[in-house]
Each structure stands twice: as C-alpha cells, then as structure tokens.
Design an enzyme around this catalytic site. Structure first.
Site, PDB file in Angstrom:
ATOM      1  N   SER A 150       0.894  -1.280   0.170  1.00 37.10           N
ATOM      2  CA  SER A 150       0.175   0.047   0.041  1.00 37.10           C
ATOM      3  C   SER A 150       0.786   1.366  -0.042  1.00 37.10           C
ATOM      4  CB  SER A 150      -0.989   0.053   1.319  1.00 37.10           C
ATOM      5  OG  SER A 150      -0.122   0.221   2.446  1.00 37.10           O
ATOM      6  N   LYS A 188       1.414   4.332   7.353  1.00 32.34           N
ATOM      7  CA  LYS A 188       0.818   5.098   6.518  1.00 32.34           C
ATOM      8  C   LYS A 188       1.028   6.551   6.699  1.00 32.34           C
ATOM      9  CE  LYS A 188      -1.969   2.034   4.678  1.00 32.34           C
ATOM     10  NZ  LYS A 188      -1.355   0.700   5.173  1.00 32.34           N
TER      11      LYS A 188
END
Length: 230
Positions: A150, A188
């Site tokens: 991701s 993230k």
C-alpha cells in the site's frame, strides 16, 4: 561462575579485540560458538553484562568492551576451531576501548508491519541490523519489516526494512507507524482533518481510512529505508 558458553564467548570476544581492535560481529560469534541463531548470542552477552564481564558501548555496532576476565581464563579451552590462548590478566583489569568499526548503529528489528491491511501490533525484538548513523540522528530508533504494497507510491515495497524514530506525535503529511484502536499496527501517511485523523495509502488500490483522534496512536515516524537485493 560462568557457563561454558558464556566463558567461550567472553574469551572469543577478548581474543578478537586483542587481535584486531574491534569486537566480532554477531554472525562471527554465532559461528564460533556453533549456535543456531543470533538470539542465543544476545542472551549470552546480556548475561555477561549482568555479571560485570562485558559492557556495550552505546550507539555503536560491534562495540563491546571486556571489563574483566574470569580467574579460570588461563585454563579453559577456547571456542571451537581457534588456537589456544593464554592471556596475562589481573582480575578486574579493564581493556582499552576498541576503535569503532564503522559509523553505524546496531538497531533492533521489532517484527513486521503492514503496508496494506493492518496486522497485529508490533512484536518484540527478533533480530538486529547495523544502520548507518547518517539515517538516524537523535532519539530512539528501531526497524520494521514491510509486509504489503500500500506504500509503493512512496517507494516502500514488500520486504523492505523501514527505520523508525520512536515518537508519539507527528505532523500532518508524515509517514508514521500508527496503532489503530490499540490492536492493529500499520505504516501510512498521517493526515489531520479537523478533529479526525486520516491514514492515507500511497497506492490507489487502497482507500484512505478515517478515525477519531482517540482511535489512532502514533508510535513512531519514518526516517529511513533499507532494501536488500538478492
């Protein structure tokens, strides 16, 4: 009283420092003592530290100081495969500080972290890796192995090791280790949107996740990346 393995490791480190001026690597110690993993070496070093025979020099990789040698040092056999060694020592004598091997720091690898769907929270130390000081700076640091894709848009790929500086706060836009609801850890980009916190992927295949301020705990922020080519 030292165990046989503790004594062998202490004498091996002492001999190597005397020969080269630097302590041996964990791989060299593991091979010399015929151990299956480096975790056994970590346990032996910790035991020798607690008994006052070894001292770790902070912020340096491969930097150990032999503080003293046991009384039986002149009679116990050396580690497997090495020539006999007969030191002339005085109980309690200190060795000279070894020269630093390189401008690196030995950091713990605390397990895997998801760059994709969150996985369970950060684990305990499972290995160590030497990291260039140029990637670090002040503060406490650790390593995590990336699992998932991701964050590929930020140049972070599956199998990479990320260098994290431990902190509980970060600015909007920084890449962080985030603990979600006290259970799941992920890597993230942090975005602060009013009273909410967004965890943003760097891959269009993943959606940005929005949480309340009490649902996300920052555990560190990204300061470097290590990639091994096979």
């Amino acid at each position: 009283m030292l165990t046989r393995k503790q004594h062998e490791l202490l004498m091996f480190i002492h001999e190597r420092i005397k020969e080269s001026g630097v302590s041996p690597s964990f791989d060299e110690m593991k091979e010399a003592l015929d151990l299956a993993s480096k975790s056994g070496i970590h346990r032996l070093i910790t035991a020798l530290e607690e008994r006052g025979f070894l001292r770790r020099l902070p912020h340096r990789a491969r930097a150990l100081e032999v503080v003293r040698l046991p009384e039986q040092a002149t009679t116990t056999a050396p580690p497997k495969g090495r020539a006999p060694f007969r030191p002339q020592v005085v109980e309690g004598a200190r060795m000279a500080d070894p020269a630093p091997a390189n401008d690196v720091r030995d950091l713990p690898i605390l397990g895997k972290i998801a760059a994709g769907s969150p996985i369970e929270a950060i684990q305990h130390e499972r290995d160590r890796m030497a990291v260039p000081e140029a990637l670090l700076g002040s503060g406490e640091h650790f390593l995590l192995e990336i699992e998932g894709d991701s964050m590929i848009g930020a140049g972070i790929f599956n199998g990479d090791h990320v260098v994290i500086r431990r902190t509980d706060h970060a600015a909007s836009g920084e890449i962080v280790v985030a603990l979600i609801k006290g259970e799941e850890a992920t890597l993230k980009r942090l975005r602060k949107k009013g009273a909410s916190i967004a965890l943003e992927a760097a891959n269009p295949a993943y959606e940005t996740r929005i949480f309340g301020p009490d649902q996300v705990e920052v555990q560190g922020k990204l300061v470097g990346l290590i990639r091994r080519y096979h």
